[in-house]
Design a protein around this motif. Structure first.
Motif, PDB file in Angstrom:
ATOM      1  N   VAL A 441       0.822  -1.208   0.000  1.00 20.91           N
ATOM      2  CA  VAL A 441       0.000   0.000   0.000  1.00 20.91           C
ATOM      3  C   VAL A 441       0.861   1.266   0.000  1.00 20.91           C
ATOM      4  CG1 VAL A 441      -1.691   1.328   1.325  1.00 20.91           C
ATOM      5  CG2 VAL A 441      -1.880  -1.165   1.203  1.00 20.91           C
ATOM      6  N   ILE A 443      -0.095   5.390   0.034  1.00 20.10           N
ATOM      7  CA  ILE A 443      -1.165   6.385   0.124  1.00 20.10           C
ATOM      8  C   ILE A 443      -0.686   7.707  -0.476  1.00 20.10           C
ATOM      9  CG2 ILE A 443      -2.616   7.728   1.702  1.00 20.10           C
ATOM     10  CD1 ILE A 443      -3.449   4.823   1.523  1.00 20.10           C
ATOM     11  N   LEU A 544     -13.303  -0.812  -0.408  1.00 20.03           N
ATOM     12  CA  LEU A 544     -12.108  -1.643  -0.361  1.00 20.03           C
ATOM     13  C   LEU A 544     -12.196  -2.862  -1.261  1.00 20.03           C
ATOM     14  CD1 LEU A 544      -9.313  -1.964   0.814  1.00 20.03           C
ATOM     15  CD2 LEU A 544     -10.311  -3.131   2.784  1.00 20.03           C
ATOM     16  N   ILE A 569      -2.963   4.730  -3.785  1.00 17.56           N
ATOM     17  CA  ILE A 569      -4.362   5.068  -3.564  1.00 17.56           C
ATOM     18  C   ILE A 569      -4.462   6.533  -3.155  1.00 17.56           C
ATOM     19  CG2 ILE A 569      -6.486   4.489  -2.339  1.00 17.56           C
ATOM     20  CD1 ILE A 569      -3.675   2.079  -1.975  1.00 17.56           C
ATOM     21  N   SER A 590     -12.731   2.795   4.015  1.00 12.60           N
ATOM     22  CA  SER A 590     -11.726   2.019   3.267  1.00 12.60           C
ATOM     23  C   SER A 590     -10.389   2.749   3.245  1.00 12.60           C
ATOM     24  CB  SER A 590     -12.207   1.758   1.834  1.00 12.60           C
ATOM     25  OG  SER A 590     -13.396   0.983   1.836  1.00 12.60           O
ATOM     26  N   LEU A 594      -6.704   1.644   4.813  1.00 15.87           N
ATOM     27  CA  LEU A 594      -5.482   1.568   4.001  1.00 15.87           C
ATOM     28  C   LEU A 594      -4.401   2.512   4.533  1.00 15.87           C
ATOM     29  CD1 LEU A 594      -7.043   1.254   0.435  1.00 15.87           C
ATOM     30  CD2 LEU A 594      -5.815  -0.511   1.696  1.00 15.87           C
ATOM     31  N   GLU A 595      -4.814   3.636   5.100  1.00 15.32           N
ATOM     32  CA  GLU A 595      -3.824   4.550   5.693  1.00 15.32           C
ATOM     33  C   GLU A 595      -3.091   3.872   6.849  1.00 15.32           C
ATOM     34  OE1 GLU A 595      -5.401   9.079   4.794  1.00 15.32           O
ATOM     35  OE2 GLU A 595      -6.335   7.960   6.437  1.00 15.32           O
ATOM     36  N   LEU A 597      -2.348   0.856   6.858  1.00 14.60           N
ATOM     37  CA  LEU A 597      -1.475  -0.151   6.238  1.00 14.60           C
ATOM     38  C   LEU A 597      -0.399   0.488   5.362  1.00 14.60           C
ATOM     39  CD1 LEU A 597      -4.166  -2.781   5.126  1.00 14.60           C
ATOM     40  CD2 LEU A 597      -2.484  -3.067   6.950  1.00 14.60           C
ATOM     41  N   LYS A 598      -0.275   1.794   5.429  1.00 15.06           N
ATOM     42  CA  LYS A 598       0.654   2.517   4.564  1.00 15.06           C
ATOM     43  C   LYS A 598       2.060   1.910   4.639  1.00 15.06           C
ATOM     44  CE  LYS A 598       2.051   7.294   3.567  1.00 15.06           C
ATOM     45  NZ  LYS A 598       1.875   8.699   3.985  1.00 15.06           N
ATOM     46  N   ILE A 602      -0.360  -6.020   1.622  1.00 11.79           N
ATOM     47  CA  ILE A 602      -1.727  -6.456   1.922  1.00 11.79           C
ATOM     48  C   ILE A 602      -1.731  -7.980   1.870  1.00 11.79           C
ATOM     49  CG2 ILE A 602      -4.151  -6.344   1.297  1.00 11.79           C
ATOM     50  CD1 ILE A 602      -3.617  -3.828  -0.227  1.00 11.79           C
ATOM     51  N   LEU A 610     -10.440  -7.160   6.432  1.00 14.14           N
ATOM     52  CA  LEU A 610     -10.333  -5.732   6.095  1.00 14.14           C
ATOM     53  C   LEU A 610     -11.586  -5.240   5.369  1.00 14.14           C
ATOM     54  CD1 LEU A 610      -6.608  -5.615   4.868  1.00 14.14           C
ATOM     55  CD2 LEU A 610      -7.504  -4.753   7.047  1.00 14.14           C
TER      56      LEU A 610
END
Length: 736
Positions: A441, A443, A544, A569, A590, A594-595, A597-598, A602, A610
């Protein structure tokens, strides 16, 4: 006259057509041994006599003369055929069941001018047509009747003798009481719903298939043995082996690339009825999008080879067959009949039966003891999902079995399917799932217009092209495409508002020449269509599960050599995104996930959890909506009357069908193709348009749509560009 025809040009003798239809019945009798158990023990016998009598009204001299001259007779032959059921040696109830199947084998009760003595003119017209029929009474007595014992022995191994004309039959046929028949139907249809569905549905199936020149139903070769020819049994993955052992409904969760399709087919093999010649159950492989259906059809043909064994059904499947250089007219016709054992289809083709659309009794008969495979189940809107949930519940009594599978199924949707199906569950273990991990990921703060120039330069510099740029709306995709073109990059634009012909050409270009582009700017169409692999992606924010689908177009085979690709993303979309994703809360949630998981990979094993978290703020509201639509579908079907045209047919088309329009620049070409008899070619020039867009354009631009009654096409006075697709601008140039 000792000859009567059932069909003209090409000619087909009446007794030959009946013989062909009985051949189909014999094939059905061995292929579908469960039908008597689901309806009544003597269903094949009642169906035999329904086939025997269904076209006897064609003996009328007017029908015969009209056919030889290429003219339409103007009277419904099935009305005359129905009157012969009075000579059956059955109870009044059974005679009525056969009579109703015969009477409605072309048109529904609501569409037929059924003669009653109350309407004197209508009754007099009936008597005139009976007189025309009796002019060929010698054919009925001397040609048709003597064949019946032979047909009985052929089907049942013995004579039955349930149909005998009385000495005064010529008078009695003039006095058949249609009023009593209709009255009996209204009073008793609910108690005999299943019998009426199977009798009419299977009569239609035998009649249609024999008219198409086919005498038997196809069976699918044994599935496991067929798959083994390409994938040796020792190379089957653990879930595939387990699926091949599970009987009954199944919920399957596995990562993209795992081989869910093969697992589903192996499940079908175990749950199928096996004969000496193969698998006889009908298998429906259900997918949400035409592009993925076409790709799956191609894939399954690699296993089963013969297009008679693997069908495809969606709103433009005829054109797909034409473009694939297959026998499109014949195959398209057969795929709508009970013929092909494995059909790849949209859920809407199955839903039609529950809304009473078309020959719905035939579809319901085919669904009896069928095996339904729902792939990509996460992709549906709540209304469609609700109806899909209702279907297996309604088909329980028909012993239909269902497999539901996805890589990204939120837990609340999974719970709804568990509640409806009570399935066994198969999930790939976390360690095995993580083997397929291939994305990390990244961002990007802000919207696409703020970042595209800098990121495009970075992707080019870091050799991360070809890259996918995923936008949520066509308007935004066109803007980004123009920006990138302005920076002198090699760019392709792909969205749903190109003509089918242009989109097909664009996709062919991508498959064959992907590396000749720096960037491909696309809308959601890219989530489901092409089996191609980009080096990275820049995507606008989306739910997501949709983002996971988009990531799936990047580094597709990376799991083979443990290569991880970055996926970028954006945190902001455009104002119009609120209309695309409702409720938009899912998108915000979503991005928050994801932020967190920066900079991290994944893990495939994390994805279901998730996705469930992304939907958690709205899951109660969505569950309520899904259940509402499920109940609507249940109520609609429970009120559905066999043999009558359903009032819910119009509702079905309003809910699910869009428009296909012709840009004005192609109107002349399309009219010319139709006039020359090349109507199939017009698909090249059609643009799909959802109803909401149609009405939005009308409101903003005025009267820009014209319906051409002669050619049955809707022409849009909008600009069209081969590069950009159809535009929200009026075409002001004169089109010659």
């Amino acid at each position: 006259m000792k000859v009567c025809m059932a069909k003209f040009n090409p000619n087909d003798f009446l007794e030959c057509h009946i013989n062909d239809a009985l051949n189909v019945l014999k094939s059905m009798k061995t292929t579908f041994p469960w039908i008597p158990e689901l309806s009544r023990k003597d269903i094949w016998e009642l169906l035999f006599y329904s086939i025997l009598l269904h076209d006897l009204g064609k003996c009328a001299i007017g029908f015969q003369k009209g056919g030889t001259q290429g003219k339409i007779w103007g009277y419904r032959h099935e009305i005359l055929s129905t009157a012969f059921t009075q000579f059956l040696n059955y109870t009044e109830e059974d005679k009525n069941l056969i009579a109703l199947a015969v009477l409605t084998h072309h048109k529904y009760l609501t569409e037929l001018p059924v003669p009653t003595k109350i309407e004197e003119f209508v009754w007099e017209n009936y008597l005139e047509k009976v007189d025309e029929l009796l002019k060929n009474s010698d054919y009925i007595e001397e040609v048709f009747m003597p064949k019946i014992p032979y047909w009985e022995v052929y089907l049942f191994g013995k004579t039955i003798g349930k149909f005998n004309l009385s000495p005064e039959w010529k008078e009695k046929i003039k006095d058949y009481n249609f009023d009593n028949l209709l009255r009996w139907y209204e009073q008793n249809w609910e108690n005999h719903k299943d019998e009426l569905i199977f009798l009419k549905g299977l009569l239609n199936a035998c009649d249609h298939l024999s008219s198409a020149g086919e005498n038997s139903i196809r069976l699918l070769p044994f599935v496991a043995e067929t798959l083994e020819l390409k994938i040796p049994r020792e190379k089957w993955r653990s879930i595939q082996k387990q699926a091949n052992q599970i009987e009954g409904n199944l919920l399957l969760r596995a990562p993209t690339g795992y081989g869910k399709t093969e697992a589903a087919l192996l499940w079908a093999d175990t749950n199928a009825h096996r004969t000496k010649r193969g698998v006889s159950n009908r298998i429906f492989y259900v997918l949400p999008y035409k592009a993925s259906i076409n790709a799956m059809h191609d894939r399954l043909l690699e296993y089963f080879k013969n297009p008679e064994l693997v069908g495809v059904l969606h709103s433009s499947s005829t054109y797909y067959l034409y473009a694939s250089n297959l026998e499109y007219k014949r195959l398209s016709s057969l795929y709508h009949k009970i013929f092909t054992p494995l059909k790849v289809t949209t859920p809407f083709q199955i839903m039609k039966a529950f809304f009473g659309v078309g020959f719905f009794e035939m579809t319901l008969s085919e669904l009896a003891n069928a095996l339904l495979i729902f792939d990509e189940i996460h992709a549906y809107e709540p209304n469609v999902l609700g109806i899909i949930l209702a279907m297996p519940e309604l088909l329980k009594k028909y012993k239909t079995k269902t497999l539901v599978m996805s890589a990204t199924l939120p837990d609340f949707i999974e719970e709804l399917f568990v509640e409806a199906l009570y399935p066994k569950e198969l999930k790939v273990p976390a360690e095995e799932a993580d083997y397929f991990t291939r994305h990390r990921v990244k961002i990007v703060d802000g919207a696409i217009d703020e970042n595209i120039q800098e990121l495009a330069q970075e992707f080019k510099k870091e050799h991360l092209t070809p890259a996918l740029i995923a936008c949520n709306t066509v308007d935004r995709a066109i803007e980004v495409y123009k920006q990138l073109k302005g920076f002198n990059y090699r760019v392709m634009l792909l969205h749903s508002r190109f003509t089918y012909g242009d989109r097909e050409e664009l996709e062919r270009n991508l498959r064959n020449n992907l590396n000749s582009y720096d960037f491909v700017v696309a809308t959601q169409v890219v989530e489901v269509s092409l089996d191609i692999s980009f080096k990275t992606i820049l995507t606008e924010p989306a739910p997501l599960d949709a983002l996971i689908q988009r990531f799936g177009r990047v580094n597709r085979q990376g799991w083979r050599n443990k290569r991880i690709a970055d996926v970028y993303i954006l945190t902001k979309g455009s104002e119009k995104d609120n209309n695309v994703y409702k409720p938009y809360t899912i998108v915000r949630q979503s991005i928050r996930i994801l932020e967190d998981l920066k900079g991290q990979e994944i893990k495939e094993s994390q994805i279901p959890e998730l996705v469930s978290e992304a939907y958690s703020p709205v899951k109660n509201k969505l569950t309520e909506t899904i259940k509402e639509y499920k109940q609507i579908a249940l109520d609609l079907f429970r009120g559905l009357q066999p043999l009558k045209k359903s009032e819910s047919e119009e509702q079905f088309y309003k809910m699910f069908q869009g428009l296909e329009i012709v840009p004005v620049k192609f109107a002349g070409k399309v009219s010319e193709l139709i006039d020359k008899g090349n109507g199939i070619e017009i698909h090249h020039y059609l643009v799909p348009l959802p109803y909401w867009k149609f009405f939005a354009l009308q409101n903003r631009l005025g009267d820009i749509f014209t319906y051409d009654k002669k050619h049955h096409i809707t022409i849009a006075n909008l600009k069209y560009s081969y590069e950009l697709g159809i535009l929200d601008e009026i075409e002001e140039d004169e089109i010659l």
